[in-house]
Structure formats: C-alpha cells, structure tokens
Write a protein that holds these residues in place. Sequence first.
Motif, PDB file in Angstrom:
ATOM      1  N   GLU A 240      19.206 -33.505  -6.230  1.00 47.73           N
ATOM      2  CA  GLU A 240      18.164 -32.579  -6.693  1.00 47.73           C
ATOM      3  C   GLU A 240      18.140 -32.521  -8.216  1.00 47.73           C
ATOM      4  N   PHE A 241      19.327 -32.495  -8.851  1.00 45.83           N
ATOM      5  CA  PHE A 241      19.388 -32.434 -10.308  1.00 45.83           C
ATOM      6  C   PHE A 241      18.760 -33.682 -10.926  1.00 45.83           C
ATOM      7  N   ASN A 243      16.645 -35.736  -9.534  1.00 45.06           N
ATOM      8  CA  ASN A 243      15.214 -35.747  -9.238  1.00 45.06           C
ATOM      9  C   ASN A 243      14.446 -34.807 -10.156  1.00 45.06           C
ATOM     10  N   LYS A 244      15.047 -33.633 -10.440  1.00 46.81           N
ATOM     11  CA  LYS A 244      14.403 -32.683 -11.357  1.00 46.81           C
ATOM     12  C   LYS A 244      14.324 -33.252 -12.763  1.00 46.81           C
ATOM     13  N   SER A 246      14.254 -36.399 -13.518  1.00 46.48           N
ATOM     14  CA  SER A 246      13.246 -37.461 -13.471  1.00 46.48           C
ATOM     15  C   SER A 246      11.844 -36.874 -13.578  1.00 46.48           C
ATOM     16  N   GLN A 247      11.615 -35.750 -12.873  1.00 47.55           N
ATOM     17  CA  GLN A 247      10.294 -35.090 -12.936  1.00 47.55           C
ATOM     18  C   GLN A 247       9.990 -34.577 -14.337  1.00 47.55           C
ATOM     19  N   VAL A 248      11.022 -34.062 -15.028  1.00 46.21           N
ATOM     20  CA  VAL A 248      10.845 -33.589 -16.409  1.00 46.21           C
ATOM     21  C   VAL A 248      10.404 -34.742 -17.309  1.00 46.21           C
ATOM     22  N   ASN A 251       6.643 -35.724 -16.288  1.00 46.87           N
ATOM     23  CA  ASN A 251       5.616 -34.677 -16.407  1.00 46.87           C
ATOM     24  C   ASN A 251       5.089 -34.661 -17.838  1.00 46.87           C
TER      25      ASN A 251
END
Length: 609
Positions: A240-241, A243-244, A246-248, A251
């Motif tokens: 989850e960390f 993936n988060k 990666s999203q940052v 985005n």
Amino acid sequence: MHLNCHCVQEMLNIPDNKEVIALVGNPNVGKSVIFNKLTGRYVEVSNYPGTTVDVNYGFYKDYVIVDTPGVYGISSFNDEEIVTRDIVLSTQKIINVVDSVHLDRDLFLTQQLIDYQKEVIVVLNMVDEVEKNNIKIDIEKLKEILGVEVIATSASKGLGIDKLKEAIDKNLFKKGRITPNLEKILESEGKKFSCETLVEAENVFSSSVSELQEKIYALRRTYVDEIFNKTVKFDTKKLEFKNKLSQVLINPLTGIPILFATLYIMYYFMGVLVAQRLVDFTMNTVMGEYYLGFIKGIVEKFVSNAFLEKIIVGNYGILSMFPIIFLGLLFPLVVAFHLFMSILEDSGYLPRIAALVDRVFNKIGLNGRAIIPIILGFGCVTMATMTTRILGAKRERLITMFLLGLTIPCSAQLGIISGLISRLGFWYLVAYILIIGFIFGLVGRILNKIIKGESTSLLIDLPTLRIPQPSNVLKKTYYKSKGFLVEAFPIFVAATLVLGFLDATNFLHAIENFAQPLITGFLKLPKQITEVFILSIIRRDYGAAGLVTIPTTKGQMFVALVTTTLFVPCITSFAMMTKENGLKYSVFVWISSAVIAILVGGILANIML
C-alpha cells in the motif's frame, strides 16, 4: 503458419549446429541482466528482417541464448510482439523470466507458453524485492501447479544464476500443465488441441481480435488468478505504501512539482557542480594549463612548418583543441549525465514520468511513452532516434524524431549550456526553458495536424519503486558513457581536422565573411560564432563547446544558446534519421531545423539586443 527453427536461425545469422533457447518475459523483468549473466561478453546483435527491432543473442556452452523483446503475450500488435512471436513459435526450449513482485501479471505469459506445449524453465527473478515487501511465494506449490521447473533468482545480485545454469545443463526444460478446459473450448469449435490449432485460435498472426480469442483469454486469465491466490501471500501495508508513493509520482498535482524538483537537481548537479566547478578544473587547469603547455613545447621542438603546427597545436589543433574539449569538457559531462539518468532508471521513476506526461503529450499526437526517447535524447539524440522504435505508430515516430532533432540537446551540449546559462542568471534559465518548451509544443501541434494517421494509447509497465543499487548504477554509467564516447571519438577527430584545415588555409575566415550578414546582421552575434554553427553541423555538443571561448554580452550569449540548441541535427543523428525514415524525411528535418533556429534567434536578437 508455423516457422521452423532453422528459419529464425537464418534470419538472425545463428549457427545451425547449436540449439536455441529463447529468453522470454514481460518488459522490465530483468531479462537482459540474466542474458548477460548467461552469455558473458560474447554477444551478437541482429536486426530482425521486416522490422526495426534489434535482437541480442549470445552463447552458453552448446546453446544459443536469444534475448527476445519484452511482451505481455504472444500476439502481433507491434514489431516487438511480432519478433517475440516468431522466435517463440520456432523454438522449443524457453526460459521464461517473471517479476516475483508482479506474478499476477507475468504468469499470464508463462501459462500461454505452457499452453503452446513449449519446454519451459520459469525464472522467478527479483526475489530480493519479494523479501523486502514481505511477500511469500510458495515455490514448490507453484512448480506443482505449473508442472515446470521454477528457479528463484536475483539476477542483479547474481543470486540463483548458478542454479539456473545447472538446470540448463541438466536439461530440466519441461512441458507443463495446460490451462484446464482449454481443450474443451477448442473442441466446441471443432478443433483438436495442438500448438498449431491454439496459435490459429488465438489469432497470433493478426492484430484483430476474435470471439474465440476472447474466450481463451478469459479462461487463461481466470486460471492465472487462481494460481496467484494459491501460491502468493503478501503484506498489504508495505505494498500500500509503495502504491501510494507511485500514485503521488503520477498524479499531476504532486507529480509535476516532484518532476520539476528532479529536473532542478539534475540542472544543479550537471550545470553547477560538474559543468562549472569540475570542468573548470579539468578543462582550464589540467588540460588548459598543464597539458597544453606541455604538448606545445614538444611540438614546437620537432615541427618547424607553420601550416602543420597550426593543424597540430593551433586554435583548432588535433593535439590542442581536441583533447581539451573531449577529455576536459565532454568526458566529465557525459559521465555525470549518465550517472544521473542511471539513478532515475534504476529507481523505477522513469516510467512514472511517462505516465505523468501522457495527457500533455496527447496534445501533440504522442503518448507518454514518447518521454523515454525524449529523455534519452538528453544523453544522445542519435541513440534516442533509434529508440523511437518503441512507439506504436509511424506518425508518433516521425513527430518524436523531428522534435528530438530540433529541441533536445544531448548530454554534453546540455552540460555546456547549463554551465554557460548559470553564469547569466536564474531568469535567463527560466526564459531558455520556456522558449525551448514553447517551440517543442508549437512544432509538435503543427506536426500533429499535418502528419496523417492515428496515435496509439499509452500501455506501459510501472516497475517496483526501489532504492537504486550502486553496482547497477555504476555499470550502466560505465557502459553508456563508454558507448557514447567511443561513438563520438572518430567524429570529433574528423571535425577537428576539418576545422584545423579550414583555419590553417584561411577558408574559415572566408566562410565567416560570407555568413557575416546573417550572423552579425540578423542574429547580432560576433562573427566568430560562425565557427560554432559549422561545428554544430558535425556535432552539436562540439559547436556548443565553441561558445565557451568566444567573448559575448549576456544577451548575445542567450541568443546564441537558444539558436544553437534549435540548430540542425548533427551528422550521426541525420544518418540515423535517414536509416529509420529515408533521406527525404531527414533532409526535411535538417532544413526545417535550420530555418526555425535562425528565425527564433533573429526574433530574440531584435527584442533583446
């Protein structure tokens, strides 16, 4: 249609007396690292006929190892898939490399290879990443379900390579368990199960998709998901960390500031620390003072002919200007650039930049994948031009090549520009970026309007984010820097000899006088900058280096930097464009770049000077 092994051996020029093993896997799974570990230095490169794809092959004992392009499945949607399809269908023994962290994705290709009744060894690569993410893979269970040998490796660290070699030596290649109910689906269509009928059913020789193909895909996908659920357990918090994070990075709200911060760090590293401080020592002190004085003293003792002396140690001498520029200036800049790029590449950040800029690139007829050749262009435009082969449509390749030839400075040129522009001040840097960025966008929009056809959508793998490994970074830096410098060396020697001859015979002075109305009139620059444009035709970085020794005002230097950045592609880039798209296209790019550069430079000169 089914290819035989000898057909591909002939196409790739592979010896007939050696058995072929195909190395197959998704993009970014470490296939090339395993290939290098198995084959060592004995590597050959062949261009696969009918495509723009280069295929590496090397030798391991009595086998030929063929490193196929990374694909997600056996199909025919682009050149890479066509090449891998042909090699897989004509080869019985397959080493299938999968990313341990992305088994849910990679096992689809594994199962497809098994369904084609290939003899397979599965290499479970990047197991060190599995441990870091607290993922647990039941390798024995995976072996049992797939019905083939599974070997855990961390190729970048050399772990498990001995076990892989042992498996090859013992010939542990096996046909695995085909997807349940696959035979029933084929029988319902009146087909008896075999590799040939499955290839036909999956339509792998066409880019169209049939209803039967979709049924087979759904069946295999469901089965692979079941295998994954039975064999893999993972710590959701760590994933989850990542993936988060990666999203940052992808985005726009957070990713764009991070990208700008990365580019600023790159500018400071190359433009200030290397181009100013380090180069000031290597070029001015080591080469300019110690070396130049030493070599001039020796030549003057043995050479009495003024013409020869000018060519050897004159202003453009082969033993004066060439080593000072090549070793004192270009060498540290090229190494610094590839060091920085290797860090970005090894961290997994580069593909995320592609995802981040995808929407912006759509406006100029490209997708985010085009950022890869664009970024590589900051290393070497010639190699980046070749890398445009990864783009899905010809129009995308044409647009990207034009923009590379027009707006992207190579690593050495970028380092020189960074060093010179940092002396002018921060706002000159901002203005430079805005102007080059504006020309990039404007020309891209125009090309998008006039070049016919449709662009493809972005489909790119986002590898696991990780801390770059020093050994990997240093190896990549060494090989890429070496490749660039070896390729540039003979061209720089030739350019220096030409310029030295022009200087010694006073032809250079005649050319300066001929171009004076354009250079001093329209561009309002010192007439010596004619030499910079002549050198830029041969190599743009060599031309930019000429600006270092010419006295100018701040405004003149800024105009010169913008104009030389946009000026014509160098000889090697021109040759690569010709190879990829023909002489007519490369001449069009060359003339267009010269016209755009002079027009933009003239407009700036009349505003600023």
